[in-house]
Scaffold this active site. Structure first.
Site, PDB file in Angstrom:
ATOM      1  N   GLY A  13      25.685  91.385  34.535  1.00  0.00           N
ATOM      2  CA  GLY A  13      24.562  90.890  35.346  1.00  0.00           C
ATOM      3  C   GLY A  13      25.014  90.008  36.487  1.00  0.00           C
ATOM      4  CG  ASN A  91      24.874  85.918  33.716  1.00  0.00           C
ATOM      5  OD1 ASN A  91      24.421  84.772  33.695  1.00  0.00           O
ATOM      6  ND2 ASN A  91      24.384  86.867  34.510  1.00  0.00           N
ATOM      7  CB  SER A 143      18.900  79.095  26.886  1.00  0.00           C
ATOM      8  OG  SER A 143      17.827  78.203  27.149  1.00  0.00           O
ATOM      9  CE1 TYR A 156      16.157  83.719  28.108  1.00  0.00           C
ATOM     10  CE2 TYR A 156      15.737  81.448  27.480  1.00  0.00           C
ATOM     11  CZ  TYR A 156      16.413  82.371  28.249  1.00  0.00           C
ATOM     12  OH  TYR A 156      17.355  81.939  29.161  1.00  0.00           O
ATOM     13  CB  ALA A 158      14.582  84.367  18.287  1.00  0.00           C
ATOM     14  CE  LYS A 160      19.580  83.379  26.763  1.00  0.00           C
ATOM     15  NZ  LYS A 160      20.657  84.115  27.444  1.00  0.00           N
TER      16      LYS A 160
HETATM   17  P1  NAI Z   1      18.253  86.285  36.724  1.00  0.00           P
HETATM   18  O1  NAI Z   1      17.047  87.012  36.234  1.00  0.00           O
HETATM   19  O2  NAI Z   1      18.222  85.693  38.081  1.00  0.00           O
HETATM   20  O3  NAI Z   1      19.562  87.190  36.568  1.00  0.00           O
HETATM   21  C1  NAI Z   1      19.825  87.900  35.405  1.00  0.00           C
HETATM   22  C2  NAI Z   1      20.675  89.084  35.762  1.00  0.00           C
HETATM   23  O4  NAI Z   1      20.967  89.817  34.560  1.00  0.00           O
HETATM   24  C3  NAI Z   1      19.946  90.056  36.711  1.00  0.00           C
HETATM   25  O5  NAI Z   1      20.835  90.460  37.709  1.00  0.00           O
HETATM   26  C4  NAI Z   1      19.564  91.217  35.796  1.00  0.00           C
HETATM   27  O6  NAI Z   1      19.502  92.467  36.459  1.00  0.00           O
HETATM   28  C5  NAI Z   1      20.736  91.180  34.818  1.00  0.00           C
HETATM   29  N1  NAI Z   1      20.410  91.857  33.572  1.00  0.00           N
HETATM   30  C6  NAI Z   1      19.400  91.600  32.718  1.00  0.00           C
HETATM   31  N2  NAI Z   1      19.437  92.444  31.682  1.00  0.00           N
HETATM   32  C7  NAI Z   1      20.489  93.271  31.900  1.00  0.00           C
HETATM   33  C8  NAI Z   1      21.058  94.355  31.199  1.00  0.00           C
HETATM   34  N3  NAI Z   1      20.532  94.802  30.054  1.00  0.00           N
HETATM   35  N4  NAI Z   1      22.162  94.967  31.698  1.00  0.00           N
HETATM   36  C9  NAI Z   1      22.713  94.534  32.857  1.00  0.00           C
HETATM   37  N5  NAI Z   1      22.221  93.519  33.572  1.00  0.00           N
HETATM   38  C10 NAI Z   1      21.122  92.904  33.098  1.00  0.00           C
HETATM   39  O7  NAI Z   1      18.524  85.150  35.624  1.00  0.00           O
HETATM   40  P2  NAI Z   1      19.442  83.844  35.673  1.00  0.00           P
HETATM   41  O8  NAI Z   1      18.550  82.673  35.780  1.00  0.00           O
HETATM   42  O9  NAI Z   1      20.536  84.013  36.624  1.00  0.00           O
HETATM   43  O10 NAI Z   1      19.996  83.883  34.173  1.00  0.00           O
HETATM   44  C11 NAI Z   1      21.300  84.323  33.827  1.00  0.00           C
HETATM   45  C12 NAI Z   1      21.547  83.981  32.368  1.00  0.00           C
HETATM   46  O11 NAI Z   1      21.392  82.575  32.192  1.00  0.00           O
HETATM   47  C13 NAI Z   1      20.562  84.634  31.417  1.00  0.00           C
HETATM   48  O12 NAI Z   1      21.233  85.020  30.228  1.00  0.00           O
HETATM   49  C14 NAI Z   1      19.575  83.533  31.132  1.00  0.00           C
HETATM   50  O13 NAI Z   1      18.954  83.706  29.889  1.00  0.00           O
HETATM   51  C15 NAI Z   1      20.478  82.324  31.157  1.00  0.00           C
HETATM   52  N6  NAI Z   1      19.779  81.076  31.397  1.00  0.00           N
HETATM   53  C16 NAI Z   1      19.130  80.833  32.585  1.00  0.00           C
HETATM   54  C17 NAI Z   1      18.480  79.621  32.775  1.00  0.00           C
HETATM   55  C18 NAI Z   1      17.769  79.278  34.038  1.00  0.00           C
HETATM   56  O14 NAI Z   1      17.137  78.208  34.079  1.00  0.00           O
HETATM   57  N7  NAI Z   1      17.835  80.081  35.087  1.00  0.00           N
HETATM   58  C19 NAI Z   1      18.468  78.570  31.729  1.00  0.00           C
HETATM   59  C20 NAI Z   1      19.190  78.943  30.543  1.00  0.00           C
HETATM   60  C21 NAI Z   1      19.821  80.133  30.415  1.00  0.00           C
END
Ligand code: NAI
Length: 248
Positions: A13, A91, A143, A156, A158, A160
């Site tokens: 991702g 990620n 998270s 979500y 669960a 994490k």
């Molecule tokens: P985002 O939605 O901006 O980016 C997530 C990326 O993962 C996207 O590019 C999406 O296409 C990709 N993705 C999702 N499922 C996928 C899959 N099955 N195969 C390939 N790619 C996939 O989210 P963000 O904020 O950048 O989050 C990144 C990570 O950080 C996630 O795991 C999220 O749970 C975690 N996180 C984010 C927080 C926040 O406040 N933004 C807080 C805590 C954790």
């Protein structure tokens, strides 16, 4: 500056948000990077060019991390291209927030499959290579809610929490082979994922954060660089918060 010179990294991702920040930070620190994306072909190509301009090798790979077959192929392609694997970053993640009363089985399963099965899929796919090398650092982006829980995010949280326990189990199972596994638990990080939230509500949450601000993808990426480097060689099985003190 060249903390990760000659290291080879795989990130899921990687085209936006925290994943993009991680890919760029790894490259700035000198690592060659293969990263996956689900559908953003042009963003993936732009990032490839940005990484090459930093003087490292870069390979975007289209792959749904929730599919075990696609993931194995993506990892094999990455290892061929990179010539090995030192740093693996899980990620990719999604949210499907809803109060439990309204949460559908699909919303629950989709989050578990994308956030938790993906970590299993990638870890299984990279294991053989890491065992052969007798080295590797796996970093799972969890998270703070994996520890605290959160209303509207039972699915979500669960996923994490599962990721945290998976991280500790992998650390115990593979530590004797010099393979480390840690999780990073971000608090509130401003990305496309959080853009959709009510910004007034977000401002209220920030009041209760000791550092009084949201984090940036770079705040998370800096810790990824450290955990991927040899400077962290005695750290494994940990869930480390990057949350401005939100959870103490
Ligand atoms: P985002 O939605 O901006 O980016 C997530 C990326 O993962 C996207 O590019 C999406 O296409 C990709 N993705 C999702 N499922 C996928 C899959 N099955 N195969 C390939 N790619 C996939 O989210 P963000 O904020 O950048 O989050 C990144 C990570 O950080 C996630 O795991 C999220 O749970 C975690 N996180 C984010 C927080 C926040 O406040 N933004 C807080 C805590 C954790």
């Amino acid at each position: 500056m060249n903390q990760l010179q000659a290291k080879k990294a795989f990130v899921t991702g990687g085209t936006r948000g925290i994943g993009k920040g991680i890919v760029l930070a790894l490259a700035r620190a000198g690592a060659d990077v293969a990263f996956t994306f689900r559908s953003s072909v042009s963003e993936a190509n732009d990032i490839k060019i940005a990484l090459e301009n930093l003087g490292v090798k870069a390979l975007p790979i289209q792959c749904n991390a929730a599919s075990i077959d696609e993931t194995q192929k993506a990892v094999d392609t990455a290892i061929d291209f990179l010539g090995g694997l030192d740093i693996v970053v899980n990620n990719a993640g999604i949210t499907r927030d809803n109060l439990l009363m309204r949460m559908s089985e699909d919303q629950f399963n989709e989050v578990i499959q994308n956030n938790l099965n993906s970590v299993f899929n990638v870890t299984k796919a990279v294991m053989r290579q890491l065992l052969k090398q007798k080295s590797g650092s796996i970093i799972n982006i969890s998270s703070v809610v994996g520890n605290s829980g959160n209303p509207g995010q039972a699915n979500y949280a669960a996923s994490k929490a599962g990721m945290n326990a998976f991280t500790k189990s992998v650390a115990k199972e593979l530590g004797s082979r010099n393979i480390r596994c840690n999780a990073i638990a971000p608090g509130f990080i401003a990305t496309e994922m959080t853009e959709v939230l009510d910004q007034e509500q977000v401002a209220k949450w920030m009041e209760s954060v000791p550092l009084k601000r949201s984090g940036s993808p770079e705040d998370v990426a800096n810790l990824v660089v450290f955990l991927g480097s040899d400077s962290s060689s005695y750290i494994t099985g940990q869930v480390i918060n990057v949350c401005g003190g939100m959870q103490i």
